[in-house]
Motif scaffolding. Structure first.
Motif, PDB file in Angstrom:
ATOM      1  N   PHE A 218      18.542  19.119 -15.866  1.00 27.53           N
ATOM      2  CA  PHE A 218      17.106  19.114 -15.616  1.00 27.53           C
ATOM      3  C   PHE A 218      16.578  17.676 -15.542  1.00 27.53           C
ATOM      4  O   PHE A 218      17.216  16.743 -16.039  1.00 27.53           O
ATOM      5  CB  PHE A 218      16.349  19.869 -16.725  1.00 27.53           C
ATOM      6  CG  PHE A 218      16.865  21.245 -16.975  1.00 27.53           C
ATOM      7  CD1 PHE A 218      16.826  22.213 -15.987  1.00 27.53           C
ATOM      8  CD2 PHE A 218      17.399  21.592 -18.209  1.00 27.53           C
ATOM      9  CE1 PHE A 218      17.304  23.493 -16.209  1.00 27.53           C
ATOM     10  CE2 PHE A 218      17.878  22.865 -18.458  1.00 27.53           C
ATOM     11  CZ  PHE A 218      17.835  23.813 -17.444  1.00 27.53           C
ATOM     12  N   GLU A 219      15.401  17.560 -14.951  1.00 29.07           N
ATOM     13  CA  GLU A 219      14.755  16.260 -14.889  1.00 29.07           C
ATOM     14  C   GLU A 219      14.315  15.836 -16.291  1.00 29.07           C
ATOM     15  O   GLU A 219      13.880  16.661 -17.099  1.00 29.07           O
ATOM     16  CB  GLU A 219      13.520  16.320 -13.985  1.00 29.07           C
ATOM     17  CG  GLU A 219      13.838  16.549 -12.511  1.00 29.07           C
ATOM     18  CD  GLU A 219      14.522  15.352 -11.872  1.00 29.07           C
ATOM     19  OE1 GLU A 219      14.265  14.211 -12.325  1.00 29.07           O
ATOM     20  OE2 GLU A 219      15.320  15.555 -10.941  1.00 29.07           O
ATOM     21  N   ALA A 220      14.419  14.543 -16.578  1.00 32.96           N
ATOM     22  CA  ALA A 220      13.960  14.023 -17.858  1.00 32.96           C
ATOM     23  C   ALA A 220      12.449  14.197 -17.976  1.00 32.96           C
ATOM     24  O   ALA A 220      11.734  14.239 -16.980  1.00 32.96           O
ATOM     25  CB  ALA A 220      14.338  12.550 -17.999  1.00 32.96           C
ATOM     26  N   ASP A 222      10.574  16.746 -18.745  1.00 33.56           N
ATOM     27  CA  ASP A 222      10.030  17.893 -18.009  1.00 33.56           C
ATOM     28  C   ASP A 222       9.514  18.999 -18.932  1.00 33.56           C
ATOM     29  O   ASP A 222       8.996  20.004 -18.459  1.00 33.56           O
ATOM     30  CB  ASP A 222      11.101  18.459 -17.077  1.00 33.56           C
ATOM     31  CG  ASP A 222      10.526  19.364 -15.997  1.00 33.56           C
ATOM     32  OD1 ASP A 222       9.373  19.123 -15.582  1.00 33.56           O
ATOM     33  OD2 ASP A 222      11.204  20.315 -15.581  1.00 33.56           O
ATOM     34  N   ARG A 250       8.550  15.387 -22.751  1.00 34.25           N
ATOM     35  CA  ARG A 250       7.464  14.588 -22.215  1.00 34.25           C
ATOM     36  C   ARG A 250       6.911  13.697 -23.336  1.00 34.25           C
ATOM     37  O   ARG A 250       7.094  14.005 -24.519  1.00 34.25           O
ATOM     38  CB  ARG A 250       6.347  15.491 -21.688  1.00 34.25           C
ATOM     39  CG  ARG A 250       6.756  16.316 -20.482  1.00 34.25           C
ATOM     40  CD  ARG A 250       5.727  17.389 -20.173  1.00 34.25           C
ATOM     41  NE  ARG A 250       6.096  18.144 -18.979  1.00 34.25           N
ATOM     42  CZ  ARG A 250       5.554  19.293 -18.618  1.00 34.25           C
ATOM     43  NH1 ARG A 250       4.610  19.828 -19.377  1.00 34.25           N
ATOM     44  NH2 ARG A 250       5.936  19.909 -17.524  1.00 34.25           N
TER      45      ARG A 250
END
Length: 339
Positions: A218-220, A222, A250
């Protein structure tokens, strides 16, 4: 009243072109109810696999659905975010529930989910004795659940990531708080159990994926909440999983870790594959701080039985401090229970 979705003319035409075909609209309706494979969809719609795959490709190119691989299987679901998807969800609300095609698709979908549930229940039954034995050793699940809810409070969660989701218990527990959620696990059998439990609970805003929690796909930054429930004692280097969880947060996001306190039940290594015999406040807090998180609270939940031989469960709550301005006093963890 549903707020209207505003799309530019070109974007609106693209969405209508993608969704405005009977099979694709049926696919969107089915995928709004959860994760399904091409095999599931061919069984429900009674169409060939190449035809279904072609329609799914067009829906994917229009950014209306997500596709993710789980071994040899590919799962599809309606995307959670985006104006185009919001427009499609509004569109689906206008479909008559009494339409014979929609009714038939719904009946076949229910049959597919029943088969999924039966397979999951078979696996669960074969392993129930082992899980029941472990459950009897530590604090009651209901007590742990209550502690997690108490620590997180009533603040809405935009996006939740549950690492080592197992049966999907955390996804069910927190379903009233989050807008969207993903649970990951390395066991495909456990993912089947989790999917069946989500189906049974009617939870469509959560999905589960096959993934390595030491190397997340996954995107950091997120997610605003990440949970790790009874997983870290299976790892030789749990600090790597904590670092990966912190990477997902986040700014201002929160991490909840639920695991065992230090104990001396050596047989858990051989009989239940435990690598670590629990974690002290100090070691876990050190790992959390090394990952760049502030420890906010630590709660011990004692079993209250087994003549002192039971296992204490500890819950840690940590936060990414990037958006916080905390005093030195508020940065100190609050402990409930003894070390």
């Amino acid at each position: 009243m549903v707020e209207p979705v505003r799309l530019g003319l070109d974007a609106l035409v693209d969405v209508l072109r993608a969704a405005g075909e009977p099979t694709r609209l049926r696919l969107l309706a089915l995928l709004s109810a959860g994760d399904l494979t091409v095999t599931d969809l061919t069984e429900i719609l009674g169409q060939s696999q190449p035809r279904i795959s072609r329609h799914l490709k067009l829906l994917g190119e229009a950014d209306l659905i997500d596709r993710y691989q789980e071994g040899a299987w590919a799962y599809f679901r309606l995307r959670q975010d985006g104006k185009a998807v919001a427009f499609v969800r509004n569109l689906l609300r206008h479909a008559s529930e009494n339409d014979p095609v929609i009714l038939r698709d719904g009946e076949r979908l229910a049959a597919v989910k029943r088969q999924r549930s039966e397979r999951a229940q078979d696996y669960f039954s074969r392993n129930a004795a082992e899980w029941d034995e472990l459950r009897r050793l530590h604090a009651a699940d209901e007590e742990v659940d209550a502690a997690v809810i108490r620590l997180l409070g009533s603040q809405p969660i935009d996006s939740l990531l549950d690492l080592g989701t197992g049966t999907g218990r955390i996804l069910q527990l927190l379903s009233g708080l989050y807008r969207r959620a993903i649970g990951v696990d390395a066991s495909r059998d456990m993912l089947s159990v989790a999917r069946a439990n989500l189906d049974k609970s009617g939870i469509t805003k959560a999905s589960v994926r096959h993934a390595d929690i030491l190397n997340l796909p996954f995107e950091a930054q997120d997610f605003d909440v990440v949970t790790i429930h009874q997983v870290l004692h299976f790892f030789d280097q749990p600090e790597i999983a904590i670092g990966e969880a912190a990477r997902m947060l986040r700014p201002g996001g929160r991490l909840v870790v639920i695991d065992l306190a230090p104990h001396a039940l050596e047989y858990l290594r051989d009989e239940h594959a435990h690598v670590r015999l629990g974690f002290s406040h100090q070691s876990m807090s050190d790992w959390l701080r090394k990952a760049g998180l502030d420890v906010e609270q630590v709660v011990d939940l004692h079993p209250g039985h087994q003549g002192g031989q039971g296992l204490t469960v500890t819950v840690w709550l940590a936060r990414d401090p990037k958006t916080l301005v905390a005093s030195a006093e508020s940065a100190l963890p609050t402990y409930a229970g003894s070390e």
